[in-house]
Design a protein around this motif. Sequence first.
Motif, mmCIF file in Angstrom:
data_model
loop_
_atom_site.group_PDB
_atom_site.id
_atom_site.type_symbol
_atom_site.label_atom_id
_atom_site.label_comp_id
_atom_site.label_asym_id
_atom_site.label_seq_id
_atom_site.Cartn_x
_atom_site.Cartn_y
_atom_site.Cartn_z
ATOM 1 N N ARG A 247 93.033 103.066 -32.902
ATOM 2 C CA ARG A 247 92.133 101.883 -32.458
ATOM 3 C C ARG A 247 90.665 102.093 -33.132
ATOM 4 N N CYS A 248 90.407 100.871 -33.421
ATOM 5 C CA CYS A 248 88.844 100.960 -33.984
ATOM 6 C C CYS A 248 87.962 100.122 -32.844
ATOM 7 N N GLN A 253 82.943 99.911 -35.931
ATOM 8 C CA GLN A 253 84.383 100.250 -36.276
ATOM 9 C C GLN A 253 84.690 101.837 -36.294
ATOM 10 N N ARG A 255 86.217 104.774 -35.233
ATOM 11 C CA ARG A 255 87.853 105.245 -35.154
ATOM 12 C C ARG A 255 88.336 106.112 -34.274
ATOM 13 N N SER A 292 88.370 99.514 -44.161
ATOM 14 C CA SER A 292 88.826 99.517 -42.543
ATOM 15 C C SER A 292 89.908 98.433 -42.333
ATOM 16 N N CYS A 295 92.184 99.169 -39.441
ATOM 17 C CA CYS A 295 91.464 98.554 -38.102
ATOM 18 C C CYS A 295 92.302 97.330 -37.690
#
Length: 297
Positions: A247-248, A253, A255, A292, A295
């Motif tokens: 999950r982000c 963001q 992680r 990302s 994400c």
Amino acid sequence: MKLLYLLPMLFLTACSSQAPKAILSEATATETFIDEPVTSTGRYFAYVPSPSILIFSETRDWRHEEGIAGANLAIMKAAKEMGHGYFTTEHSGIFNEKDLARFDVIVFNNMTGDALTPEQELAFAKWQSKGKGTVLLHGAGDDSHQDWSFYHNELLGATFVSHPMAPQFQPARVEILQPTHPVMAGMPKDFMAIDEWYTFDAPPSDDFIVLAGLDESTYSPVNTVYGDRSDLRMGPKPVDHPIIWSRCIGDMQARVVFNAMGHRYESYETEETLLLLKNMLNWAAKKTDPQSQGCAK
């Protein structure tokens, strides 16, 4: 002569009487870590570079001794390859703003139970909100963390139910569900592993990305030894029984990645598990996937 004979005994007695005080002093220092961190003296951190990986394995519930030892060594080796330092501890006092600033990744290596105080939990949440990375291994995903709602709901996202006990350790097929995710880079489409296979009450919410799942037809998901639930099946497809997810979180963001495998030290001697661990650490540290993309749902 009698005096000379008694001197060694008096010396030993003095040493014995001082030992408990020394132990108590050290314990007291770790308990008051937050108010006056031992690390602020440089006693522990004189040799720790920045950035580094914090490997935290305090246990207030079940202790996975072999998994902790195996993961610690594997993470140390991976950190060197990454060009990172590392620091292992079982003292939660390190969870304060000053000391956490040294780390860009924290690994909860089989941490169990209510290990952190409310102040320490807030320090961690503040650290993570800056876009830092968190890796959860095996026991860090059991049912002993529910008192810390942020950890249980935002980082873990699922509630542990049980694991097989007939037998406890079994070979099973793990299927990669997101082969393009950076955590799965270089992984085969599936592989066999021996572990203590966790069952959860449900898969994590849609806020999480399920990266790998278990093929329940390849092992016996049954526990007839303890608990109210003996049938540990989550569903006929690997996607129904997640075992690795990520999950982000937030604008930065941050992680998070969880791997339910890792009860035994032998797990960290397999090619697949070592590659997974390296991928998780690199992704959490943002050394991979700079855009990302991992994400995105």
